[in-house]
Design an enzyme around this catalytic site. Sequence first.
Site, short mmCIF file in Angstrom:
data_model
loop_
_atom_site.label_atom_id
_atom_site.label_comp_id
_atom_site.label_asym_id
_atom_site.label_seq_id
_atom_site.Cartn_x
_atom_site.Cartn_y
_atom_site.Cartn_z
CB ALA A 155 -0.93 0.00 1.20
CE1 TYR A 156 5.31 5.46 3.23
CE2 TYR A 156 6.93 4.34 1.84
CZ TYR A 156 6.56 5.43 2.63
OH TYR A 156 7.43 6.47 2.81
#
Length: 249
Positions: A155-156
């Site tokens: 996600a990051y």
Amino acid sequence: MQFDNRFQGRHAVVTGGASGIGLASAQRIVAEGGTVSIWDMNQASIDIACSTLGENASGIVVDVAIAASVEAAAQQVEAKDGKIDILVCSAGIAGMNAQVVTYPLDEWRRVIDINLNGVFYCNQAVAKRMLAQKYGRIVNVSSVAGKEGNPTASAYSAAKAGVIGLTKSLGKELALSGICVNAITPAVVDTPILNQVTEAHKQYMLAKIPMGRFGRVDEVAAMIAWLASEECSFTTGAVFDISGGRATY
């Protein structure tokens, strides 16, 4: 090295400005003659940061993941300070460490909302105001993870890759406007965000840095200061590495 009064007469908005890279950037801008509005989530943290920055700094509680919160803050700054010359988008979270096949959907949405959608909301709200004054500098804090991807940090990594794409698009859109839009891609920097990741993930990221250490916030702030200044006049839609040798492109 600092440049006296490089930001004289300039007003900056720094998201995530109560700590880490954001605070170091705010300190640099104030030290070089500018004024700063800190946008962060916690009033107590904002108050502490502003007390260290002095009379040339003020703060607003903003949730960058909510477009209405960002727009309200931009209106407040405009009413109080008259203009926004500089935007530094530093607000972000690490998110949990998990493999893609088990990554919780709610956590995915949270990371994307803050790290990517939040940058879009801030860029949109501020850029339209910069267009009216025909001047501006926008610096978006991405990450080397957005170039390479880190395992257990999908996600990051995806959000930071999105910040790079957003920066390149907006930079081209505003190329004739007097507004320069650029991004930086730090490797791991020694900030409170490290408390959000596992020790194993820290060691993985450290092992990838040829210089063998984490970055310092003052090193990142120095690069941001140039990108936020009038000296950066023929560079837009670009991505600047500050990764201790990790980045390969």
